[in-house]
Scaffold this motif. Structure first.
Motif, short mmCIF file in Angstrom:
data_model
loop_
_atom_site.label_atom_id
_atom_site.label_comp_id
_atom_site.label_asym_id
_atom_site.label_seq_id
_atom_site.Cartn_x
_atom_site.Cartn_y
_atom_site.Cartn_z
N PRO A 1 0.80 -1.23 0.00
CA PRO A 1 0.00 0.00 0.00
C PRO A 1 0.83 1.28 0.00
O PRO A 1 0.53 2.22 -0.76
N ALA A 2 1.85 1.34 0.82
CA ALA A 2 2.66 2.56 0.91
C ALA A 2 3.39 2.85 -0.40
O ALA A 2 3.64 4.01 -0.75
N ASP A 3 3.70 1.79 -1.13
CA ASP A 3 4.46 1.93 -2.37
C ASP A 3 3.64 2.55 -3.50
O ASP A 3 4.20 3.15 -4.42
N ILE A 4 2.32 2.40 -3.44
CA ILE A 4 1.48 2.90 -4.54
C ILE A 4 0.53 4.01 -4.11
O ILE A 4 -0.23 4.51 -4.95
N ALA A 5 0.54 4.40 -2.85
CA ALA A 5 -0.42 5.38 -2.33
C ALA A 5 -0.38 6.68 -3.13
O ALA A 5 -1.43 7.20 -3.57
N ASP A 6 0.81 7.23 -3.33
CA ASP A 6 0.93 8.50 -4.06
C ASP A 6 0.51 8.34 -5.52
O ASP A 6 -0.10 9.25 -6.11
N THR A 7 0.83 7.19 -6.11
CA THR A 7 0.46 6.94 -7.51
C THR A 7 -1.05 6.91 -7.67
O THR A 7 -1.61 7.55 -8.59
N LEU A 8 -1.73 6.20 -6.78
CA LEU A 8 -3.19 6.13 -6.86
C LEU A 8 -3.81 7.50 -6.65
O LEU A 8 -4.76 7.87 -7.35
N LYS A 9 -3.28 8.24 -5.71
CA LYS A 9 -3.82 9.58 -5.43
C LYS A 9 -3.66 10.49 -6.65
O LYS A 9 -4.55 11.27 -6.98
N SER A 10 -2.53 10.39 -7.31
CA SER A 10 -2.27 11.22 -8.48
C SER A 10 -3.14 10.84 -9.66
O SER A 10 -3.64 11.71 -10.38
N VAL A 11 -3.34 9.55 -9.86
CA VAL A 11 -4.07 9.07 -11.03
C VAL A 11 -5.58 9.16 -10.86
O VAL A 11 -6.30 9.58 -11.77
N LEU A 12 -6.06 8.80 -9.67
CA LEU A 12 -7.51 8.73 -9.46
C LEU A 12 -8.08 9.95 -8.76
O LEU A 12 -9.27 10.23 -8.87
N ARG A 13 -7.27 10.62 -7.96
CA ARG A 13 -7.71 11.79 -7.17
C ARG A 13 -8.86 11.44 -6.22
O ARG A 13 -9.68 12.28 -5.86
N GLU A 14 -8.92 10.18 -5.85
CA GLU A 14 -9.92 9.69 -4.90
C GLU A 14 -9.48 8.31 -4.44
O GLU A 14 -8.55 7.71 -4.99
N GLU A 15 -10.15 7.79 -3.43
CA GLU A 15 -9.87 6.42 -3.01
C GLU A 15 -10.28 5.47 -4.14
O GLU A 15 -11.32 5.68 -4.77
N PRO A 16 -9.48 4.46 -4.43
CA PRO A 16 -9.85 3.54 -5.52
C PRO A 16 -11.19 2.86 -5.23
O PRO A 16 -11.37 2.32 -4.13
N PRO A 17 -12.12 2.88 -6.18
CA PRO A 17 -13.43 2.25 -5.98
C PRO A 17 -13.40 0.75 -6.24
O PRO A 17 -14.41 0.16 -6.62
N PHE A 18 -12.24 0.15 -6.06
CA PHE A 18 -12.07 -1.28 -6.29
C PHE A 18 -10.99 -1.80 -5.34
O PHE A 18 -10.11 -1.03 -4.93
#
Length: 230
Positions: free
Chosen positions: A123-140
């Motif tokens: 989780p820590a490794d991709i947290a910033d990536t997900l935030k940048s790409v989705l701009r929200e909590e992943p809905p999956f």
């Protein structure tokens, strides 16, 4: 010479029966063709790299963002959309908003599960990536397989992104290599067909129809060629 009514009547009856049989056969053939087209329209226009019925969802158990374990056994009885990705894969990040949109579309369908599997460390490794790409909590759900003991060893995946769609019986119905427009109506239609227990009896290998028969002919007509390689 005038034919006897006793001769004419049976002949007319036979002609009528033959004509009716031809009409019934034509109607059945047209109806069968229409049903094949209906069943195959979504999958064939989506241009899968693999389609068939000779692979099954392998057994696996991976942890999600919260450390909870999700297993393939828990997905039985559901149509599964399974997406493999990694944060260093540009096309993966490009299609992720589409994956998120599809997850939102499928959310009301309780017999469907959409999951992604990351080969990153956690989780820590991709947290910033997900935030940048989705701009929200992943809905999956995001599962993790940093050693690729599932992604590579069990699915054979080594290029990303790759997405598998599995029916309720655990049969892999399609595999898609590369980024796609996942929120399209064709994708939703394909998922709904699988939810209803339907499927197109066509085999696709390496992006090309490899089977014969009515479904294959229909798929060739509907597909109109293969998509560009990612």
């Amino acid at each position: 010479m005038v034919l006897s009514p006793k001769v004419v009547a049976p002949a007319l009856q036979l002609a009528f029966i033959a004509g009716a049989a031809v009409l019934v056969y034509s109607f059945v053939a047209v109806a069968r063709e229409a049903e094949t087209r209906r069943q195959c329209s979504a999958i064939c226009t989506l241009h899968p790299n693999y389609a068939g019925a000779d692979r099954r969802l392998p057994d696996f158990a991976l942890k999600d963002m919260k450390g909870l374990e999700i297993s393939s056994a828990s997905l039985r009885g559901k149509v599964v959309v399974l997406n493999f990705w990694t944060k260093t894969c540009g096309p993966c990040l490009q299609e992720m908003p589409e994956i998120a949109e599809l997850a939102k579309i499928l959310r009301p369908k309780t017999d469907v599960a959409l999951l992604t599997v990351s080969t990153d460390d956690g989780p820590a490794d991709i947290a910033d990536t997900l935030k940048s790409v989705l701009r929200e909590e992943p809905p999956f759900p995001v599962l993790f397989d940093p050693d690729s003991r599932v992604v590579l060893a069990k699915f054979g995946t080594h290029l990303f992104p790759e997405t598998w769609i599995i029916d309720k019986r655990g049969v892999v119905r399609a595999r898609f290599d590369g980024a796609r427009e996942w929120s399209s109506s064709a994708v939703v239609e394909f998922v709904d067909d699988l939810r209803a227990g339907g499927y197109c009896a066509v085999e696709v290998r390496e992006g090309k129809v490899s089977s014969s028969g009515e479904s294959a002919r229909t798929c060739d007509l509907l597909a109109g060629g293969s998509p560009d390689e990612e």
